[in-house]
Design an enzyme around this catalytic site. Structure first.
Site, PDB file in Angstrom:
ATOM      1  N   ARG A  61       0.865  -1.179   0.000  1.00 32.40           N
ATOM      2  CA  ARG A  61       0.000   0.000   0.000  1.00 32.40           C
ATOM      3  C   ARG A  61       0.907   1.235   0.000  1.00 32.40           C
ATOM      4  NH1 ARG A  61      -2.911   2.890   4.944  1.00 32.40           N
ATOM      5  NH2 ARG A  61      -4.097   4.381   3.730  1.00 32.40           N
ATOM      6  N   HIS A 113      -8.209   6.778   0.390  1.00 31.44           N
ATOM      7  CA  HIS A 113      -9.071   5.583   0.551  1.00 31.44           C
ATOM      8  C   HIS A 113      -9.467   5.024  -0.811  1.00 31.44           C
ATOM      9  CE1 HIS A 113     -10.505   7.518   4.561  1.00 31.44           C
ATOM     10  NE2 HIS A 113      -9.595   6.598   4.837  1.00 31.44           N
ATOM     11  N   HIS A 156     -17.088   6.003   3.029  1.00 30.03           N
ATOM     12  CA  HIS A 156     -16.095   5.240   3.807  1.00 30.03           C
ATOM     13  C   HIS A 156     -15.974   5.956   5.153  1.00 30.03           C
ATOM     14  CE1 HIS A 156     -12.208   2.934   4.314  1.00 30.03           C
ATOM     15  NE2 HIS A 156     -12.094   3.871   5.235  1.00 30.03           N
ATOM     16  N   ASP A 193     -14.144   7.143  19.383  1.00 30.36           N
ATOM     17  CA  ASP A 193     -14.790   5.874  19.043  1.00 30.36           C
ATOM     18  C   ASP A 193     -16.310   6.019  19.170  1.00 30.36           C
ATOM     19  OD1 ASP A 193     -15.919   3.182  19.278  1.00 30.36           O
ATOM     20  OD2 ASP A 193     -13.824   2.551  19.289  1.00 30.36           O
ATOM     21  N   GLY A 213     -15.333   1.012   9.549  1.00 23.34           N
ATOM     22  CA  GLY A 213     -15.741   0.730  10.938  1.00 23.34           C
ATOM     23  C   GLY A 213     -17.105   1.276  11.321  1.00 23.34           C
ATOM     24  N   GLY A 238     -19.356   2.938   9.149  1.00 23.20           N
ATOM     25  CA  GLY A 238     -20.338   2.654   8.094  1.00 23.20           C
ATOM     26  C   GLY A 238     -20.872   1.237   8.152  1.00 23.20           C
ATOM     27  N   GLU A 239     -20.005   0.286   8.549  1.00 24.85           N
ATOM     28  CA  GLU A 239     -20.429  -1.120   8.579  1.00 24.85           C
ATOM     29  C   GLU A 239     -21.149  -1.484   9.873  1.00 24.85           C
ATOM     30  OE1 GLU A 239     -16.940  -3.577   7.785  1.00 24.85           O
ATOM     31  OE2 GLU A 239     -16.399  -2.198   6.172  1.00 24.85           O
ATOM     32  N   ASN A 240     -20.786  -0.795  10.972  1.00 26.00           N
ATOM     33  CA  ASN A 240     -21.246  -1.262  12.287  1.00 26.00           C
ATOM     34  C   ASN A 240     -22.213  -0.357  13.025  1.00 26.00           C
ATOM     35  OD1 ASN A 240     -19.536  -3.682  12.493  1.00 26.00           O
ATOM     36  ND2 ASN A 240     -17.871  -2.197  12.430  1.00 26.00           N
ATOM     37  N   GLU A 278      -9.611  -3.778   1.990  1.00 25.28           N
ATOM     38  CA  GLU A 278      -8.538  -3.139   1.230  1.00 25.28           C
ATOM     39  C   GLU A 278      -7.409  -4.113   0.915  1.00 25.28           C
ATOM     40  OE1 GLU A 278      -8.926   0.230   4.129  1.00 25.28           O
ATOM     41  OE2 GLU A 278      -8.161   1.369   2.434  1.00 25.28           O
TER      42      GLU A 278
HETATM   43  P1  AMP Z   1     -11.795   1.895  10.819  1.00 26.26           P
HETATM   44  O1  AMP Z   1     -10.888   3.095  10.747  1.00 26.26           O
HETATM   45  O2  AMP Z   1     -12.510   1.604   9.542  1.00 26.26           O
HETATM   46  O3  AMP Z   1     -11.127   0.691  11.419  1.00 26.26           O
HETATM   47  O4  AMP Z   1     -12.965   2.296  11.851  1.00 26.26           O
HETATM   48  C1  AMP Z   1     -12.695   2.440  13.230  1.00 26.26           C
HETATM   49  C2  AMP Z   1     -13.869   3.120  13.904  1.00 26.26           C
HETATM   50  O5  AMP Z   1     -15.067   2.386  13.653  1.00 26.26           O
HETATM   51  C3  AMP Z   1     -13.762   3.164  15.420  1.00 26.26           C
HETATM   52  O6  AMP Z   1     -13.020   4.263  15.872  1.00 26.26           O
HETATM   53  C4  AMP Z   1     -15.210   3.270  15.850  1.00 26.26           C
HETATM   54  O7  AMP Z   1     -15.577   4.632  15.910  1.00 26.26           O
HETATM   55  C5  AMP Z   1     -15.991   2.613  14.735  1.00 26.26           C
HETATM   56  N1  AMP Z   1     -16.577   1.311  15.128  1.00 26.26           N
HETATM   57  C6  AMP Z   1     -16.001   0.106  15.111  1.00 26.26           C
HETATM   58  N2  AMP Z   1     -16.856  -0.847  15.548  1.00 26.26           N
HETATM   59  C7  AMP Z   1     -18.018  -0.211  15.828  1.00 26.26           C
HETATM   60  C8  AMP Z   1     -19.303  -0.633  16.321  1.00 26.26           C
HETATM   61  N3  AMP Z   1     -19.565  -1.908  16.587  1.00 26.26           N
HETATM   62  N4  AMP Z   1     -20.247   0.323  16.496  1.00 26.26           N
HETATM   63  C9  AMP Z   1     -19.986   1.618  16.215  1.00 26.26           C
HETATM   64  N5  AMP Z   1     -18.802   2.072  15.743  1.00 26.26           N
HETATM   65  C10 AMP Z   1     -17.837   1.171  15.562  1.00 26.26           C
END
Ligand code: AMP
Length: 395
Positions: A90, A179, A207, A282, A330, A332-334, A383
């Protein structure tokens, strides 16, 4: 094929050994504290995570330890280095030099180095990782996959800033976007999941991770994106401010008696939802705090969703419509609450969300109702798999 995917930072190195027949990782791991003391965390697909403190004065030593872990009798997943068909690296910034991934040659290394000014924290570290791998695996083909490459299709009306044009010509000051690997992977999955014809499609990819960006993808090509010359522009993020009035920088410097580096640090590391809430970057912590009555956490979440919805609106305008919106990374998916709040602004597009579906967890799903005028999807980004596939395509 077995592709080693490397994501090298200044003091860390993330790796995955991807099997492109099964589209899964045989092992994932992380070397931390390179140049300080050193720790390697290695997780084989069918085993437990092992953590070893190991002296790691250089990135080369880190790569050596990665190879040792991958070929280890107990926790390894290959019997020798010969099983690695190629390495995909990357690389954060390809400037205007790289519109797609490329096999790494001496000329390519030189061109990446010429982009160092644009990403002083990332590109030099990426090059160190490439050099370390080349030394230890001189006969294995190496490929560079750039975060910026997918966005090189943006037209000049989208990438130029309202600054003297000579700054673009002399210094390459323009919007590049980041991204890209994720936006490309997720938009491609969205065509499948939403049943769209790529050549006749308008997709907006959100994203939303700790770093966050939104891209307008028209007929398979990025036509606008929210991050700029650096990843600081665009959405409010975990700890990054996103868009602000540029005059604020000097104002803070004067009022708080800080120099430019200190203010840059505040904008990158102490702002965003973290800075607004004073609680956390978070979203799990923010949601909990908000539910417990913390007003600033509540406001931070409101500002966040409002910004995402505004960017979506501007990209609907840029493409004169939208067929599908995809949430990934993180948050968007959760985070079903963020998705619900963002979509609550989008009724004017004829968007309807199935709230029950939105509350469920699947790697790929449609969360809009069948009568929604725009399909809204959740697509788990990957990714590393995208980098491995690009690598295979080139070798
Ligand atoms: P990423 O940079 O894509 O790894 O996303 C990380 C961020 O996703 C974390 O700082 C959290 O804010 C968010 N995240 C991860 N898991 C969850 C969850 N189960 N519910 C809400 N937010 C989450």
């Amino acid at each position: 094929m077995k592709i080693l995917v490397i994501n090298c930072g200044s003091s860390s190195l993330k790796y995955q050994l991807i099997n492109t027949e099964t589209n899964t990782a045989d092992a994932v791991g992380l070397c931390e504290r390179i140049g300080i003391d050193g720790r390697i965390k290695h997780t084989p697909a069918n085993g437990e995570k092992v953590v070893k403190e190991e002296s790691m004065p250089t990135h080369e030593r880190a790569v050596e330890l990665v190879i040792e872990a991958l070929t280890d009798k107990e926790v390894g997943v290959i019997s020798s280095l010969d099983e690695i068909d190629a390495v995909g690296h990357r690389v954060v910034h390809g400037g205007e030099k790289f519109a797609k991934s490329t096999i790494i040659t001496d000329e390519v290394m030189q061109a990446i180095e010429e982009c160092n000014d644009l990403a002083p924290l990332h590109n030099p570290a990426n090059l160190i990782g490439i050099n370390a791998c080349k030394k230890l695996m001189p006969n294995v083909p190496m490929v560079a996959v750039f975060d910026t490459a997918f966005h090189q299709t943006m037209p000049s009306k989208a990438y130029l800033y309202g600054l003297p044009y000579e700054y673009y010509e002399k210094y390459g000051i323009r919007r590049y976007g980041f991204h890209g690997t994720s936006h490309s992977y997720v938009s491609n999955r969205t065509y499948e999941v939403a049943g769209l014809d790529k050549d006749n499609s308008k997709v907006i990819v959100c994203h939303l991770g700790n770093g966050a960006s939104i891209t307008a993808v028209l007929n398979g090509e990025s036509v606008d994106t929210s991050m700029g010359m650096t990843p600081l522009e665009g959405l409010i993020m975990g700890t990054r401010s996103g868009d602000i009035d540029p005059a604020i920088i000097e104002y803070i410097m004067k009022k708080e008696n800080k120099n430019i580096d200190e203010v840059q640090n505040i904008l990158n590391k102490e702002s965003g939802v973290y800075g607004l809430s004073g609680v956390s970057s978070d979203f799990r912590d923010l949601t909990q705090a908000s539910e417990e009555g913390n007003e600033r956490a509540k406001i931070a979440l409101e500002v966040y969703s409002y910004h995402v919805a505004k960017y979506i609106g501007s990209y609907v305008a840029a493409m004169n419509g939208v067929d599908a919106i995809a949430f990934t990374a993180g948050i968007g998916e959760n985070d079903e609450l963020v998705r619900r709040d963002v979509c609550s602004y989008l009724g004017y597009l004829g968007i309807n969300i199935d709230l029950e579906k939105n509350d469920s967890r699947e790697d790929e799903m449609i969360i809009s109702t069948p009568d929604s005028k725009v399909k809204v999807c959740v697509i788990a980004t990957n990714e590393e798999l995208a980098i491995a596939r690009e690598t295979v395509a080139l070798i």
